[in-house]
Design a protein around this motif. Sequence first.
Motif, short mmCIF file in Angstrom:
data_model
loop_
_atom_site.label_atom_id
_atom_site.label_comp_id
_atom_site.label_asym_id
_atom_site.label_seq_id
_atom_site.Cartn_x
_atom_site.Cartn_y
_atom_site.Cartn_z
N THR A 171 15.13 -0.75 3.99
CA THR A 171 13.59 -1.12 3.86
C THR A 171 13.15 -1.29 2.76
OG1 THR A 171 13.47 0.57 6.09
CG2 THR A 171 11.49 -0.03 4.86
N ILE A 172 13.87 -0.66 1.54
CA ILE A 172 13.45 -1.02 0.07
C ILE A 172 13.29 -2.15 -0.20
CG2 ILE A 172 15.54 -0.44 -0.75
CD1 ILE A 172 14.00 1.20 -3.04
N ARG A 182 5.95 -3.13 2.86
CA ARG A 182 6.55 -3.45 3.93
C ARG A 182 6.46 -4.65 4.61
NH1 ARG A 182 7.81 0.14 9.11
NH2 ARG A 182 5.57 -0.71 9.43
N LEU A 232 -0.78 1.29 -4.65
CA LEU A 232 -0.23 0.22 -4.14
C LEU A 232 -1.55 -0.93 -3.80
CD1 LEU A 232 2.00 1.93 -1.69
CD2 LEU A 232 2.87 0.26 -3.54
N MET A 275 14.95 8.85 -0.65
CA MET A 275 13.99 8.18 0.38
C MET A 275 14.30 8.53 1.77
SD MET A 275 13.52 4.61 -1.50
CE MET A 275 12.02 4.18 -0.92
N MET A 330 6.10 9.66 -1.15
CA MET A 330 6.32 7.94 -1.56
C MET A 330 5.62 7.35 -0.50
SD MET A 330 10.04 7.04 0.09
CE MET A 330 10.22 6.75 1.92
N ALA A 331 5.49 6.16 -0.80
CA ALA A 331 4.70 5.07 -0.16
C ALA A 331 4.95 3.50 -0.77
CB ALA A 331 3.02 5.03 -0.41
N GLY A 332 5.09 2.59 0.04
CA GLY A 332 5.61 1.49 -0.34
C GLY A 332 5.03 -0.01 0.67
N ALA A 352 5.33 3.77 4.95
CA ALA A 352 6.20 4.95 4.63
C ALA A 352 5.43 6.08 3.79
CB ALA A 352 7.43 4.69 4.18
N ASP A 358 7.89 -3.12 -2.91
CA ASP A 358 8.03 -2.13 -3.87
C ASP A 358 7.66 -0.84 -3.14
OD1 ASP A 358 8.29 -3.76 -5.80
OD2 ASP A 358 6.23 -3.85 -6.55
N TYR A 359 8.39 0.30 -3.63
CA TYR A 359 8.35 1.66 -2.96
C TYR A 359 7.98 2.63 -4.35
CZ TYR A 359 8.79 0.60 1.83
OH TYR A 359 8.82 0.28 2.81
N PHE A 375 12.09 3.69 9.11
CA PHE A 375 12.36 3.38 7.75
C PHE A 375 14.04 3.67 7.44
CE2 PHE A 375 13.68 4.27 3.49
CZ PHE A 375 12.60 3.67 2.51
#
Length: 142
Positions: A41-42, A64, A95, A25, A60-62, A75, A46-47, A37
């Motif tokens: 951060t994870i 925060r 997401l 990541m 990727m995307a998540g 992200a 959820d990412y 990031f």
Amino acid sequence: MVATTVEPAPAAGAQLLAPSDVDDMLALVGRTHPGPFERRTIELGDYLGVRDTDGVLVAMAGMRMHLPGYTEISAVCTDEAARGRGLASALVRDLVGRIVDRGETAILHVMTTNVSAIRVYDQLGFTFRREQDVIGLRPTRH
């Protein structure tokens, strides 16, 4: 921006990223510069990620920030070599669905200079909410 008319859908080929994926990541963040990031951060939510056939993380995307009734998507990034395939859009839709399933509304932040990202978010069904000034501070390292 606020997800007002986004059609949620699972992202084909996406996987839930885990702490063991953090090095990958961080490498993707280093290539794409989506914004703040860091290694931990994870832990904020959820990412999701997509890997190419060689196993390299290419998108990727998540989640925060969590505010009452809202969750921030963050992200969002795609490696330059994998752009144009709709990977980021698919991850964002996935997401949004997870956030809506919790009874919350998805939000995100985007730099006003990132015109291409704003265009994508508009097309997905996000609506501009308001502009704000952001100042990033980092502690000095000894």
